[in-house]
Motif scaffolding. Structure first.
Motif, short mmCIF file in Angstrom:
data_model
loop_
_atom_site.label_atom_id
_atom_site.label_comp_id
_atom_site.label_asym_id
_atom_site.label_seq_id
_atom_site.Cartn_x
_atom_site.Cartn_y
_atom_site.Cartn_z
N ASP A 82 0.82 -1.21 0.00
CA ASP A 82 0.00 0.00 0.00
C ASP A 82 0.85 1.25 0.00
O ASP A 82 0.52 2.25 -0.60
N MET A 83 1.97 1.15 0.70
CA MET A 83 2.70 2.35 1.03
C MET A 83 4.14 1.99 1.35
O MET A 83 4.40 0.97 1.97
N ALA A 84 5.08 2.81 0.89
CA ALA A 84 6.48 2.61 1.27
C ALA A 84 7.00 3.94 1.81
O ALA A 84 6.93 4.97 1.14
N VAL A 85 7.49 3.92 3.04
CA VAL A 85 7.91 5.14 3.71
C VAL A 85 9.37 5.04 4.13
O VAL A 85 9.81 3.98 4.57
N ALA A 86 10.12 6.12 3.97
CA ALA A 86 11.50 6.16 4.46
C ALA A 86 11.74 7.52 5.11
O ALA A 86 11.19 8.53 4.68
N VAL A 87 12.56 7.53 6.15
CA VAL A 87 12.86 8.77 6.86
C VAL A 87 14.37 8.99 6.90
O VAL A 87 15.13 8.06 7.16
N GLY A 88 14.79 10.20 6.60
CA GLY A 88 16.21 10.53 6.65
C GLY A 88 16.45 11.80 7.44
O GLY A 88 15.67 12.75 7.35
N LYS A 89 17.51 11.78 8.24
CA LYS A 89 17.86 12.95 9.03
C LYS A 89 19.21 13.47 8.55
O LYS A 89 20.11 12.67 8.28
N SER A 90 19.33 14.77 8.43
CA SER A 90 20.59 15.35 7.98
C SER A 90 21.04 16.41 8.97
O SER A 90 20.32 17.38 9.25
N GLU A 91 22.24 16.22 9.51
CA GLU A 91 22.78 17.15 10.50
C GLU A 91 23.03 18.52 9.87
O GLU A 91 22.63 19.55 10.40
N LYS A 92 23.68 18.52 8.69
CA LYS A 92 24.03 19.78 8.04
C LYS A 92 22.85 20.45 7.36
O LYS A 92 22.85 21.64 7.12
N GLY A 93 21.86 19.66 6.99
CA GLY A 93 20.71 20.21 6.29
C GLY A 93 20.90 20.16 4.78
O GLY A 93 22.03 20.17 4.29
N ILE A 94 19.77 20.10 4.08
CA ILE A 94 19.79 19.97 2.63
C ILE A 94 18.88 21.03 2.02
O ILE A 94 17.77 21.26 2.50
N GLY A 95 19.38 21.67 0.97
CA GLY A 95 18.56 22.68 0.27
C GLY A 95 17.38 22.00 -0.40
O GLY A 95 17.56 21.02 -1.12
N PHE A 96 16.18 22.49 -0.15
CA PHE A 96 14.98 21.81 -0.67
C PHE A 96 14.00 22.80 -1.29
O PHE A 96 12.82 22.50 -1.45
#
Ligand SMILES: [Zn+2]
Length: 271
Positions: A82-96
């Motif tokens: 039904d659904m595929a979820v992933a979580v990512g954490k970035s210390e420095k941060g990412i331009g989005f």
């Protein structure tokens, strides 16, 4: 469809193996690839290349960085489950390309099956509700390990939005209205592009919401009205006390009690 949904938790869709505690990625595309790789490894998705293209198409329409250092990129693809979820954490941060120009430190990627649009809205509403709480975000960003991050994420309960206040993306509805209006005057080449954008938005909004939108468009020529100084610009009548300030700075969808149009804050356009 609605009967199939029951109250649940985000952790019903997320295992610790779907979390990357320290993203190596330096930019948006790298981060998305890193998260997709994790899902491939867990055998939750197959066609990484296609899914990446879909996510990027969606990002081009409107950045999914909601502000406050969080982004919820998503794509609608036929997946195994039904659904595929992933979580990512970035210390420095990412331009989005976020609305508040802040770098993103937490990315929640959602790949959802087109046969279940209700489930996506359910999940999105639940996530948005928790992520807007600064105390909750602080705990997410402050997590010292993957298991600590997983524990905090597991607290996210998915509930149904109330009828008069649909936790969704008012800005998306506003964009849909702009596209519908442009479509009337567009030439052939441009029309194709507008139709694609329109269908992309329609796919991820609640069916009932889109039905209501179309009915309003047909009847009045527009469906979304701005609230300026507590007055609905669609009917020139004061909205309920407190509603005006609730709409201000929120991306939820409210409905004018008088004319039935969707209400958004008047500063939404001037970002
Ligand atoms: Zn009104």
């Amino acid at each position: 469809m609605k009967g199939a949904l029951k109250s649940s938790y985000f952790s019903d869709y997320l295992k610790p193996s779907q979390i990357i505690f320290n993203l190596k990625a330096k930019d948006k595309i790298q981060a998305l690839e890193e998260l997709l790789d994790a899902l491939v490894k867990q055998k939750l998705i197959k066609n990484k290349k296609l899914i990446l293209t879909r996510i990027i198409d969606r990002e081009r329409l409107e950045s999914t960085a909601l502000g406050h250092n969080v982004a919820l990129p998503h794509a609608r693809v036929d997946t195994e489950g039904d659904m595929a979820v992933a979580v990512g954490k970035s210390e420095k941060g990412i331009g989005f390309d976020s609305l508040d120009n802040k770098k993103v430190h937490l990315i929640i990627l959602i790949i959802w099956n087109p046969s279940l649009p209700g489930l996506f809205n359910h999940l999105f509403a639940g996530l948005a509700k928790f992520l807007r709480r600064s105390g909750f975000r602080q705990r997410l960003f402050g997590a010292k390990s993957k298991s600590e991050l997983y524990e905090v994420l597991s607290e996210i309960a998915l509930s149904f939005p109330q009828e008069d206040k649909i936790i969704s993306r008012a800005s998306l509805l506003m964009k849909l209205q702009e596209i519908q209006m442009k479509k009337k005057k567009a030439k052939k080449e441009k029309l194709k592009h507008l139709k694609e954008q329109s269908s992309l938005i329609r796919q991820e909004l609640d069916e009932a919401l889109v039905d209501r939108f179309d009915r309003l468009m047909e009847r009045y020529g527009f469906a979304v009205a701005e609230v300026d100084g507590g007055v609905c610009q669609g009917c020139n009548i004061n909205v309920a006390t407190g509603l005006g300030s609730a709409i201000e700075g929120s991306n939820d969808i409210y409905i004018c009690e008088n004319c039935g149009k969707f209400l958004v804050a008047s500063n939404k356009r001037k970002k």
